[in-house]
Design an enzyme around this catalytic site. Structure first.
Site, mmCIF file in Angstrom:
data_model
loop_
_atom_site.group_PDB
_atom_site.id
_atom_site.type_symbol
_atom_site.label_atom_id
_atom_site.label_comp_id
_atom_site.label_asym_id
_atom_site.label_seq_id
_atom_site.Cartn_x
_atom_site.Cartn_y
_atom_site.Cartn_z
ATOM 1 N N VAL A 88 0.846 -1.201 0.000
ATOM 2 C CA VAL A 88 0.000 0.000 0.000
ATOM 3 C C VAL A 88 0.887 1.260 0.000
ATOM 4 O O VAL A 88 0.502 2.310 -0.514
ATOM 5 C CB VAL A 88 -0.949 0.005 1.222
ATOM 6 C CG1 VAL A 88 -1.763 1.297 1.292
ATOM 7 C CG2 VAL A 88 -1.902 -1.186 1.164
ATOM 8 N N SER A 89 2.122 1.123 0.539
ATOM 9 C CA SER A 89 3.017 2.279 0.675
ATOM 10 C C SER A 89 3.297 2.933 -0.683
ATOM 11 O O SER A 89 3.423 2.254 -1.698
ATOM 12 C CB SER A 89 4.347 1.836 1.293
ATOM 13 O OG SER A 89 4.133 0.937 2.357
ATOM 14 N N ARG A 121 -12.957 5.768 -6.119
ATOM 15 C CA ARG A 121 -13.127 7.236 -6.151
ATOM 16 C C ARG A 121 -13.911 7.633 -7.405
ATOM 17 O O ARG A 121 -14.865 8.425 -7.338
ATOM 18 C CB ARG A 121 -11.745 7.910 -6.138
ATOM 19 C CG ARG A 121 -11.106 7.819 -4.771
ATOM 20 C CD ARG A 121 -9.727 8.447 -4.710
ATOM 21 N NE ARG A 121 -9.268 8.453 -3.313
ATOM 22 C CZ ARG A 121 -8.003 8.384 -2.939
ATOM 23 N NH1 ARG A 121 -7.040 8.315 -3.832
ATOM 24 N NH2 ARG A 121 -7.688 8.397 -1.645
ATOM 25 N N HIS A 145 -0.306 4.502 -10.280
ATOM 26 C CA HIS A 145 -1.103 5.159 -9.243
ATOM 27 C C HIS A 145 -0.622 6.603 -9.133
ATOM 28 O O HIS A 145 0.115 6.966 -8.237
ATOM 29 C CB HIS A 145 -0.899 4.420 -7.917
ATOM 30 C CG HIS A 145 -1.722 4.975 -6.785
ATOM 31 N ND1 HIS A 145 -3.055 5.249 -6.893
ATOM 32 C CD2 HIS A 145 -1.377 5.290 -5.512
ATOM 33 C CE1 HIS A 145 -3.501 5.707 -5.731
ATOM 34 N NE2 HIS A 145 -2.502 5.757 -4.878
HETATM 35 N N1 LIG Z 1 -1.803 2.795 -2.285
HETATM 36 C C1 LIG Z 1 -2.648 3.726 -1.914
HETATM 37 O O1 LIG Z 1 -3.654 3.946 -2.567
HETATM 38 C C2 LIG Z 1 -2.404 4.523 -0.658
HETATM 39 C C3 LIG Z 1 -3.443 5.196 -0.014
HETATM 40 C C4 LIG Z 1 -3.188 5.867 1.176
HETATM 41 C C5 LIG Z 1 -1.900 5.881 1.704
HETATM 42 N N2 LIG Z 1 -0.907 5.249 1.021
HETATM 43 C C6 LIG Z 1 0.477 5.229 1.525
HETATM 44 O O2 LIG Z 1 0.533 4.370 2.667
HETATM 45 C C7 LIG Z 1 1.635 4.768 3.491
HETATM 46 C C8 LIG Z 1 1.154 4.918 4.923
HETATM 47 O O3 LIG Z 1 0.247 6.006 5.016
HETATM 48 P P1 LIG Z 1 -0.422 6.348 6.428
HETATM 49 O O4 LIG Z 1 -1.358 7.464 6.182
HETATM 50 O O5 LIG Z 1 -0.904 5.103 7.089
HETATM 51 O O6 LIG Z 1 0.868 6.906 7.210
HETATM 52 P P2 LIG Z 1 1.074 6.935 8.814
HETATM 53 O O7 LIG Z 1 2.215 7.875 9.023
HETATM 54 O O8 LIG Z 1 -0.217 7.157 9.504
HETATM 55 O O9 LIG Z 1 1.542 5.461 9.150
HETATM 56 C C9 LIG Z 1 2.752 4.937 8.694
HETATM 57 C C10 LIG Z 1 3.287 4.024 9.788
HETATM 58 O O10 LIG Z 1 4.469 3.385 9.303
HETATM 59 C C11 LIG Z 1 5.267 3.152 10.451
HETATM 60 N N3 LIG Z 1 6.632 2.820 10.053
HETATM 61 C C12 LIG Z 1 7.589 3.649 9.593
HETATM 62 N N4 LIG Z 1 8.719 2.951 9.352
HETATM 63 C C13 LIG Z 1 8.463 1.666 9.653
HETATM 64 C C14 LIG Z 1 9.242 0.472 9.613
HETATM 65 N N5 LIG Z 1 10.510 0.477 9.189
HETATM 66 N N6 LIG Z 1 8.659 -0.671 10.016
HETATM 67 C C15 LIG Z 1 7.368 -0.691 10.452
HETATM 68 N N7 LIG Z 1 6.590 0.409 10.510
HETATM 69 C C16 LIG Z 1 7.136 1.562 10.116
HETATM 70 C C17 LIG Z 1 5.145 4.445 11.240
HETATM 71 O O11 LIG Z 1 5.542 4.276 12.601
HETATM 72 C C18 LIG Z 1 3.657 4.773 11.073
HETATM 73 O O12 LIG Z 1 2.876 4.275 12.151
HETATM 74 C C19 LIG Z 1 2.156 6.064 2.877
HETATM 75 O O13 LIG Z 1 3.280 5.781 2.057
HETATM 76 C C20 LIG Z 1 0.996 6.544 2.036
HETATM 77 O O14 LIG Z 1 1.417 7.391 0.981
HETATM 78 C C21 LIG Z 1 -1.140 4.570 -0.124
#
Ligand SMILES: NC(=O)c1ccc[n+]([C@@H]2O[C@H](COP(=O)([O-])OP(=O)(O)OC[C@H]3O[C@@H](n4cnc5c(N)ncnc54)[C@H](O)[C@@H]3O)[C@@H](O)[C@H]2O)c1
Length: 280
Positions: A88-89, A121, A145
């Site tokens: 998802v990241s 969406r 994406h």
């Molecule tokens: N694919 C998609 O459509 C989509 C949609 C929404 C968000 N995202 C992406 O998902 C990711 C997360 O977004 P979010 O809003 O949940 O962010 P967030 O900051 O709320 O959560 C991210 C989490 O990752 C944790 N983290 C960081 N490094 C880590 C590691 N090495 N090991 C384990 N955990 C670790 C952090 O502590 C944090 O809790 C982002 O990259 C965002 O862009 C993708």
């Protein structure tokens, strides 16, 4: 739920568990920073990494998130040798590519979640414009994406009716353009990325795999010649079942759709090249 911040993972898992009685489920959710507790996982959803801030593109996150995703993949594989991984990241297509290459897993077992969200969406915008339920809207969307994603009006129907019979071209085009920047719209409103629709979209992928539903969804997968694309992860329609990506569906695209997909793949390849240049 694993997080480098164990309090965060424990708290969220406890919060989810505390809604079990209200939402009618019995599975105890746990949070930890100890990967050994993930042993023998069948499916792993990786959301670790920084989200966007207003003004940032998803690509601005490459270096930080590639390191995070790679370390998560390494740790997961220590305890679960052959999982199905859903990324998802962001930047999504590149993180999926990085996870696929790092993991050494079969291409059918590594995929990214983007297409279901982008389509959701698109469906929500169409539903509002037409005055119907999003449930009745069937749609497919391809490519990366990002702003180059390729919504396909030719494959968009409302209860079986081609969308072009219900919406004029200008309104449809405006919705397509809004969909392309749909993530950015939310980042601008909230200062960070969205979570309800992304979470539901990832859950729908997990459900199709766990229940072997063989549903067709647009997902980011590694392509090895499909659609004329090689060595790249981008969004295409796939069948999701118990083995992960059961097959890629190759649509007969028209010239305009092909050109859109090529442009999108080119944009993704540029970011993959930037990732490769980091030598991580
Ligand atoms: N694919 C998609 O459509 C989509 C949609 C929404 C968000 N995202 C992406 O998902 C990711 C997360 O977004 P979010 O809003 O949940 O962010 P967030 O900051 O709320 O959560 C991210 C989490 O990752 C944790 N983290 C960081 N490094 C880590 C590691 N090495 N090991 C384990 N955990 C670790 C952090 O502590 C944090 O809790 C982002 O990259 C965002 O862009 C993708």
């Amino acid at each position: 739920m694993v997080d480098i911040n164990p309090g965060n993972a424990k708290g969220r898992a406890l919060d989810i568990w505390q809604q079990a009685g209200v939402n009618n489920f019995s599975t105890r959710t746990l949070g930890t920073d100890d990967y050994s507790l993930t042993a023998n996982s069948d499916i792993v959803v990786i959301t670790a990494g920084l989200p966007r801030k207003p003004g940032m593109s998803r690509d601005d996150l490459i270096s930080t998130n590639a390191k995070i995703v790679s370390s998560v993949v390494e740790n997961i594989l220590k305890y679960s040798p052959d999982p199905i991984i859903i990324i998802v990241s962001n930047p999504l297509d590149v993180m999926t590519y990085a996870a696929f290459k790092k993991s050494g897993l079969k291409a059918s077992r590594v995929m990214g979640m983007a297409g279901i969200l982008d389509t959701a969406r698109y469906r929500s915008f169409l539903a509002e414009a037409i005055g119907t339920s999003p449930k009745d809207i069937q749609a497919i969307l391809m490519g990366g994406h990002g702003d180059t994603m390729v919504p396909l009006p030719r494959y968009t129907t409302v209860a079986g009716i081609p969308v072009t019979e219900l919406l004029d071209a200008d309104k449809l085009n405006a919705i397509i353009e809004r969909t392309k920047v749909g993530g950015g719209e939310l980042v601008n409103l909230m200062g960070t990325s969205a979570w309800y629709a992304p979470g539901s979209s990832a859950a729908q992928m997990v459900q199709s795999i766990v229940r072997n539903e063989n549903r067709i969804f647009p997902c980011c997968v590694y392509l090895d010649g499909e659609y004329g694309i090689n060595d790249l992860c981008v969004g295409v329609p796939v069948v999701l079942g118990k083995n992960g990506v059961e097959r890629v569906i190759e649509l007969q695209l028209n010239e305009e759709e092909k050109a859109g997909l090529e442009t999108s793949a080119k944009a993704v390849r540029e970011v993959v090249d930037a990732y490769k240049a980091l030598g991580l």
